[in-house]
Write a protein that holds these residues in place. Structure first.
Motif, PDB file in Angstrom:
ATOM      1  N   PRO A 259       0.829  -1.209   0.000  1.00  0.00           N
ATOM      2  CA  PRO A 259       0.000   0.000   0.000  1.00  0.00           C
ATOM      3  C   PRO A 259       0.866   1.262   0.000  1.00  0.00           C
ATOM      4  N   GLU A 260       0.220   2.412  -0.021  1.00  0.00           N
ATOM      5  CA  GLU A 260       0.921   3.691   0.035  1.00  0.00           C
ATOM      6  C   GLU A 260       0.235   4.609   1.036  1.00  0.00           C
ATOM      7  N   ASN A 261       1.011   5.550   1.590  1.00  0.00           N
ATOM      8  CA  ASN A 261       0.451   6.564   2.468  1.00  0.00           C
ATOM      9  C   ASN A 261      -0.276   7.618   1.634  1.00  0.00           C
ATOM     10  N   ALA A 301      17.065  -5.375   7.514  1.00  0.00           N
ATOM     11  CA  ALA A 301      17.188  -6.644   6.799  1.00  0.00           C
ATOM     12  C   ALA A 301      17.241  -6.420   5.297  1.00  0.00           C
ATOM     13  N   LYS A 302      17.986  -7.266   4.616  1.00  0.00           N
ATOM     14  CA  LYS A 302      18.102  -7.178   3.163  1.00  0.00           C
ATOM     15  C   LYS A 302      16.755  -7.423   2.487  1.00  0.00           C
ATOM     16  N   SER A 303      15.825  -8.050   3.190  1.00  0.00           N
ATOM     17  CA  SER A 303      14.492  -8.293   2.641  1.00  0.00           C
ATOM     18  C   SER A 303      13.535  -7.126   2.885  1.00  0.00           C
ATOM     19  N   SER A 304      14.001  -6.090   3.594  1.00  0.00           N
ATOM     20  CA  SER A 304      13.171  -4.909   3.833  1.00  0.00           C
ATOM     21  C   SER A 304      12.862  -4.217   2.513  1.00  0.00           C
ATOM     22  N   TYR A 305      11.673  -3.625   2.419  1.00  0.00           N
ATOM     23  CA  TYR A 305      11.287  -2.942   1.179  1.00  0.00           C
ATOM     24  C   TYR A 305      12.154  -1.714   0.909  1.00  0.00           C
ATOM     25  N   TYR A 306      12.893  -1.260   1.903  1.00  0.00           N
ATOM     26  CA  TYR A 306      13.840  -0.169   1.651  1.00  0.00           C
ATOM     27  C   TYR A 306      14.883  -0.577   0.608  1.00  0.00           C
ATOM     28  N   TYR A 307      15.156  -1.863   0.492  1.00  0.00           N
ATOM     29  CA  TYR A 307      16.122  -2.316  -0.505  1.00  0.00           C
ATOM     30  C   TYR A 307      15.530  -2.303  -1.913  1.00  0.00           C
ATOM     31  N   VAL A 322       8.654   8.848   1.518  1.00  0.00           N
ATOM     32  CA  VAL A 322       7.670   8.792   2.600  1.00  0.00           C
ATOM     33  C   VAL A 322       6.384   8.117   2.123  1.00  0.00           C
ATOM     34  N   LYS A 323       5.941   8.437   0.924  1.00  0.00           N
ATOM     35  CA  LYS A 323       4.663   7.931   0.434  1.00  0.00           C
ATOM     36  C   LYS A 323       4.684   6.429   0.177  1.00  0.00           C
ATOM     37  N   ARG A 324       5.743   5.933  -0.454  1.00  0.00           N
ATOM     38  CA  ARG A 324       5.748   4.549  -0.901  1.00  0.00           C
ATOM     39  C   ARG A 324       6.483   3.596   0.029  1.00  0.00           C
ATOM     40  N   TYR A 325       7.328   4.139   0.902  1.00  0.00           N
ATOM     41  CA  TYR A 325       8.217   3.244   1.641  1.00  0.00           C
ATOM     42  C   TYR A 325       8.125   3.335   3.164  1.00  0.00           C
ATOM     43  N   MET A 326       7.865   4.490   3.726  1.00  0.00           N
ATOM     44  CA  MET A 326       7.946   4.652   5.182  1.00  0.00           C
ATOM     45  C   MET A 326       6.591   4.403   5.840  1.00  0.00           C
ATOM     46  N   ASP A 327       6.567   3.500   6.814  1.00  0.00           N
ATOM     47  CA  ASP A 327       5.309   3.113   7.458  1.00  0.00           C
ATOM     48  C   ASP A 327       4.973   4.073   8.600  1.00  0.00           C
ATOM     49  N   ILE A 328       4.677   5.312   8.246  1.00  0.00           N
ATOM     50  CA  ILE A 328       4.436   6.351   9.243  1.00  0.00           C
ATOM     51  C   ILE A 328       3.107   6.163   9.955  1.00  0.00           C
ATOM     52  N   ASN A 329       2.224   5.307   9.422  1.00  0.00           N
ATOM     53  CA  ASN A 329       0.933   5.073  10.065  1.00  0.00           C
ATOM     54  C   ASN A 329       0.904   3.809  10.905  1.00  0.00           C
ATOM     55  N   SER A 330       2.035   3.163  11.049  1.00  0.00           N
ATOM     56  CA  SER A 330       2.088   1.989  11.925  1.00  0.00           C
ATOM     57  C   SER A 330       2.194   2.427  13.381  1.00  0.00           C
ATOM     58  N   ASP A 397      16.225   4.039   9.764  1.00  0.00           N
ATOM     59  CA  ASP A 397      16.439   3.214  10.949  1.00  0.00           C
ATOM     60  C   ASP A 397      15.350   3.466  11.989  1.00  0.00           C
ATOM     61  N   LEU A 398      14.826   4.679  11.996  1.00  0.00           N
ATOM     62  CA  LEU A 398      13.807   5.051  12.975  1.00  0.00           C
ATOM     63  C   LEU A 398      12.434   4.499  12.613  1.00  0.00           C
ATOM     64  N   ILE A 399      12.068   4.604  11.337  1.00  0.00           N
ATOM     65  CA  ILE A 399      10.719   4.256  10.895  1.00  0.00           C
ATOM     66  C   ILE A 399      10.782   3.020  10.004  1.00  0.00           C
ATOM     67  N   PRO A 400      10.045   1.971  10.320  1.00  0.00           N
ATOM     68  CA  PRO A 400      10.108   0.742   9.516  1.00  0.00           C
ATOM     69  C   PRO A 400       9.566   0.957   8.118  1.00  0.00           C
ATOM     70  N   ALA A 401      10.024   0.113   7.208  1.00  0.00           N
ATOM     71  CA  ALA A 401       9.502   0.146   5.844  1.00  0.00           C
ATOM     72  C   ALA A 401       8.090  -0.429   5.818  1.00  0.00           C
ATOM     73  N   ILE A 402       7.293   0.064   4.891  1.00  0.00           N
ATOM     74  CA  ILE A 402       5.962  -0.501   4.691  1.00  0.00           C
ATOM     75  C   ILE A 402       6.096  -1.973   4.315  1.00  0.00           C
ATOM     76  N   CYS A 403       5.332  -2.812   4.970  1.00  0.00           N
ATOM     77  CA  CYS A 403       5.329  -4.246   4.671  1.00  0.00           C
ATOM     78  C   CYS A 403       4.156  -4.578   3.759  1.00  0.00           C
ATOM     79  N   ALA A 404       4.374  -5.531   2.877  1.00  0.00           N
ATOM     80  CA  ALA A 404       3.285  -6.009   2.033  1.00  0.00           C
ATOM     81  C   ALA A 404       2.272  -6.771   2.884  1.00  0.00           C
ATOM     82  N   ARG A 405       1.009  -6.588   2.565  1.00  0.00           N
ATOM     83  CA  ARG A 405      -0.067  -7.273   3.297  1.00  0.00           C
ATOM     84  C   ARG A 405      -0.525  -8.483   2.497  1.00  0.00           C
TER      85      ARG A 405
END
Length: 619
Positions: A259-261, A301-307, A322-330, A397-405
């Protein structure tokens, strides 16, 4: 268990199996804390952190110290990023002394309301001992059902674990004195390079035949239809995604969606910073080059969507990051506060955030974050003397990457080879906060219209029809959106002309949330499906009726199909009490029909589960 004189360790490997991110978060905290403590004590220790499936398991016999942190998902199953590791660890040809050089410790994070509480951690601990490994400490089990969360038991255990590394604990607070190095470096481009990068940096996902979590496929929305009544409180939708070669799916696959923010949330986030590179509006369109920092540990992790960003969208704009990668709403986890409090310029804010980080007041943390489901975006807005001072290069490092659902695919390639269907319920609920809590992915999906693109990838599921399914009757028990995989199975078997399909479906009201009812009716008229409905709220003056009640009512039929006709009985839906109640109903049926005792029935069910004749897919 290792006892006696303290060992001197040169390396600590931390491997985690995490489904929702809690174990990954704890792994980061342990890695940061151990690193800080040994550096404070002028000692040396290499720390390695990664998911179990990222780790080359052939190196495990050479390790001297490994901390495993794992959760349990579904009905006693290992997390997705631990499945390959666990499968290899269970190989029967492994010698009983193959891990005799290894000292280990295991932390399990679980929920005692589930039947198989912390089952994976317990199995892992036992298997490591069977392979000759030495347990450094007793197994640690955190219970999410505790009023203050799993850390009530984990934190004291961690203090004992940390004492294994620091020979002479120095005065002062190591956590306050040490700031981790960021995982990535960033270089902002000047205007000319920025324009050039904007025109060149467009990914072409269809140019590859390999689609995975770091190289998703962009499917096109062709349908997004509500399948519950407009007046019903729950918005459930059937999403149709058009796909083209070489992207293809198999019956029983799980489809994961990125998803996206919202643009509004992105602008709100960027407006909180003083750094001109993070300001909203046109300045946020400025691009940067991202590289992995050399010579330091990466906590991501190398499997993080940041990669994915690093490989496919580099350079990238701040807004897109921020829109596509950072999970600011978690909901922020403990590692967020571990890092966040170090940037504060205000004593009161820093003190409160530090208490959250160290868990010195778990009740206060629970009341502020977990009970109201407060998001990272909202937390950062609450600390105006801290957020503006977070350096850009620490954000990932502070904010996790958005994970696929993940969603069970609700279609079959036998009838829909060029379209993937997903059945999903839009998450929208209230806490004591004024703003409703919205599920990021489901609300983003609900806003998609025809022609919009959705990034997806597939993975196989254990919940798939066996090769000989055509020769067996199939009994399906689905509550709510748990019917999604059964829709795929039913359509597939109907296409092949297999009539032996029985569906026990549960919802609240016949006229409001009995979705897919018309499909079931048409198949029933063709004698390809028999449906037993359970409407739990249809008659408020009568007792509630659930799928397990319908199963017991049809005990003779269920027994004949499952036992006498060698059938399959599969269950899907939400976890917690549901799978256990259905399992108890199955046990009651077998006990009644076979006149057996509890142990005989339980053993029989266990054998049927082992042979995958009875399966649960619960979340």
């Amino acid at each position: 268990m290792v006892t006696g004189q303290q060992a001197v360790w040169e390396k600590l490997t931390i491997l985690y199996g995490s489904e929702t991110g809690n174990c990954q978060d704890l792994a980061k905290i342990v890695a940061w804390t151990v690193t800080a403590k040994v550096r404070k004590a002028s000692q040396s220790l290499a720390v390695q952190v990664m998911p179990c499936d990222d780790y080359p398991i052939e190196q495990l016999p050479e390790e001297r110290l490994v901390l495993f942190i794992c959760s349990t998902t579904g009905v006693g199953e290992e997390p997705q990023n631990m499945k390959r590791f666990w499968r290899l660890l269970l190989r029967r040809d492994l010698p009983s002394d193959s891990l005799s050089q290894l000292s280990f410790a295991v932390i399990g994070l679980g929920d005692s309301s589930y039947l198989k509480y912390n089952f994976v951690a317990k199995k892992l601990h036992k298997r490591l001992l069977n392979l000759g490994a030495n347990s450094l400490l007793e197994l640690a089990l955190g219970d999410d059902q505790h009023d203050l969360g799993p850390y009530v038991k984990i934190d004291p255990w961690l203090q004992e674990f940390y004492s294994q590394f620091v020979l002479h604990s120095p005065e002062g607070n190591a956590e306050e004195d040490h700031l981790i190095e960021p995982s990535f470096s960033f270089d902002f481009l000047d205007d000319e390079l920025n324009k050039s990068a904007s025109s060149k940096n467009e990914e072409s996902p269809s140019s590859t035949t390999k689609f995975d979590e770091l190289t998703p496929y962009e499917a096109t929305v062709v349908a997004n239809d509500r399948v519950t009544a407009e007046q019903h409180f729950q918005d459930v939708r059937l999403l149709g995604l058009a796909i083209e070669e070489p992207f293809r799916y198999k019956l029983g696959d799980v489809c994961s969606v990125y998803p996206e923010n919202s643009d509004q949330d992105v602008e709100t986030f960027l407006a909180m910073f003083k750094d001109e590179r993070l300001l909203g509006g046109d300045s946020s369109r400025r691009r940067f080059l991202m590289t992995v920092r050399q010579g330091c540990s990466s906590w991501i992790a190398k499997s993080s969507y940041y990669y994915h960003l690093l490989r496919h969208r580099n350079p990238c704009s701040v807004f897109e990051l921020v829109k596509r990668y950072m999970d600011i709403n978690s909901i922020p986890k403990r590692s967020f506060f571990h890092l966040f409090h170090r940037f504060s310029q205000n004593d009161l804010e820093r003190d409160l955030l530090r208490r959250f980080a160290l868990g010195t007041d778990l009740d206060e943390l629970y009341e502020y974050v977990n009970r109201p489901k407060r998001s990272i975006l909202e937390v950062m807005a609450d600390f105006p003397h801290t957020t503006p001072h977070v350096p850009f290069h620490y954000l990932l490092d502070l904010i996790p990457a958005i994970c696929a659902r993940p969603y069970s695919v609700a279609s079959t390639p036998a009838t829909s080879a060029h379209q993937v269907d997903l059945l999903y319920a839009v998450v929208n609920y209230r806490t004591r906060l004024r703003k409703p809590r919205l599920g990021l992915c489901t609300n983003w999906l609900a806003s998609r219209t025809t022609g919009d693109r959705v990034r997806i990838f597939l993975r196989p599921s254990n919940f798939a029809l066996p090769a000989d399914h055509a020769d067996r009757p199939l009994v399906m028990v689905g509550a709510g959106t748990g019917v999604a995989p059964f829709r795929a199975f039913i359509h597939h078997r109907a296409q092949e002309g297999i009539p032996a399909n029985w569906l026990f479906f549960g919802c609240r009201y016949q006229d409001q949330d009995y979705y897919l009812a018309e499909e079931w009716k048409q198949l029933a008229e063709r004698t390809l499906l028999t449906v037993f409905e359970a409407f739990s709220r249809q008659n408020p003056d009568q007792s509630k009726v659930y799928v397990q009640n319908r199963l017991v009512e049809q005990r003779e039929l269920v027994f004949r199909l499952l036992i006498q006709e060698n059938g399959l009985l599969w269950v899907a839906g939400k976890s917690q009490q549901y799978p256990q109640l259905v399992r108890e109903a199955i046990a009651d049926i077998l006990k009644h029909q076979m006149d057996g005792d509890d142990k005989q029935v339980d053993d029989l069910i266990s054998r049927l589960e082992l042979r995958k004749r009875i399966q649960f897919e619960c979340w």
